[in-house]
Design an enzyme around this catalytic site. Structure first.
Site, short mmCIF file in Angstrom:
data_model
loop_
_atom_site.label_atom_id
_atom_site.label_comp_id
_atom_site.label_asym_id
_atom_site.label_seq_id
_atom_site.Cartn_x
_atom_site.Cartn_y
_atom_site.Cartn_z
N ARG A 133 -2.25 5.99 12.14
CA ARG A 133 -1.03 5.43 11.77
C ARG A 133 -0.23 6.74 12.13
NH1 ARG A 133 -2.48 4.24 7.04
NH2 ARG A 133 -2.75 2.68 7.73
N ASP B 211 -0.15 -3.78 9.99
CA ASP B 211 -1.91 -4.34 9.98
C ASP B 211 -2.98 -3.44 10.64
OD1 ASP B 211 -2.55 -6.51 8.23
OD2 ASP B 211 -3.47 -6.80 10.50
N ASP C 168 -10.78 6.19 4.08
CA ASP C 168 -10.77 6.79 3.98
C ASP C 168 -11.98 8.10 3.83
OD1 ASP C 168 -8.35 7.36 6.01
OD2 ASP C 168 -6.88 7.96 3.88
N ASN D 27 0.94 -1.57 -0.15
CA ASN D 27 -0.04 0.31 0.33
C ASN D 27 0.85 1.15 -0.12
OD1 ASN D 27 -1.88 2.42 0.50
ND2 ASN D 27 -3.86 0.82 1.96
N LYS E 38 -4.34 14.16 8.35
CA LYS E 38 -4.66 13.32 8.91
C LYS E 38 -3.28 12.52 9.69
CE LYS E 38 -5.26 8.29 6.69
NZ LYS E 38 -4.83 7.45 6.21
#
Ligand code: ITT
Length: 184
Positions: free
Chosen positions: A168, A65, A142, A9, A162
């Protein structure tokens, strides 16, 4: 120093770079598929993945994860988020929540770092699922996640915005702090 981030990703890599590059850590994306076991927690999935990879990959590396946990769906899709994203997708989640007023949800991210043993860093962010997709930045869920206290979805935010509040971002912050203290 260079650290490998084992992920498919690129959105995750972009977020990690913003946190780790200021520390002088060069983040290299390595797209090396690893088994994501069926387990009750993200921590178990991450820990299994990192140990499996440690037998196949050289040098220090980390993986992330993550999952979206929707309160009215008893935490679904949670550990199944990647599969649900690929199958039901965003529209499928919105359909499941049609007519549902309790739209609370949270994201959780588990970073597992391997340097000969496993180190786990976690972060969460609370918010709600919108009734339609809004915004075009970010990735994954998102466009349908609006963090508590904000008017915008994650997909309407810059990476910096963000990162400041996200699951994250929180996990990366803990990871970066640990690296600073332990890599002297
Ligand atoms: P890797 O496992 O290869 O790192 P992935 O995208 O499959 O990439 P996960 O299994 O951790 O990553 O993610 C589960 C799902 O949740 C996946 O569909 C992601 O797109 C989504 N997701 C994870 N973090 C997210 C975030 O910050 N914002 C929106 N969706 C996210």
């Amino acid at each position: 120093m260079e650290l490998s981030f084992i992920t498919s990703n690129p959105g995750k890599v972009k977020e990690a770079r913003k946190y780790l590059e200021p520390l002088g850590v060069n983040v290299r994306q390595v797209n090396f598929g690893y088994p994501e076991i069926q387990a009750d927690t993200l921590e178990e999935v991450a820990e299994y993945g990192v140990k499996w990879l440690s037998e196949r990959i050289e040098g220090p590396f980390f993986l992330d994860d993550s999952g979206l946990f929707i309160e009215s769906l008893m935490g679904f899709p949670g550990v199944y988020s990647a599969y649900v994203y690929k199958t039901l997708g965003i529209e499928g989640i919105l359909k499941l929540l049609e007519g549902v007023t309790d739209r609370r949800a949270y994201f959780k991210s588990v970073i597992a770092y391997w340097d000969g043993k496993v180190h786990i860093f976690t972060g969460t962010v609370e918010g709600e699922i919108t009734t339609e997709p809004i915004g075009s930045d970010g990735f994954g869920f998102d466009p349908i996640f609006r963090p508590s206290g904000f008017e915008k979805t994650f997909a309407e935010m810059t990476t910096e915005e963000k990162n400041r509040i996200s699951h994250r971002g929180r996990a990366l912050e803990a990871f970066a702090k640990w690296l600073k203290e332990n890599l002297k």
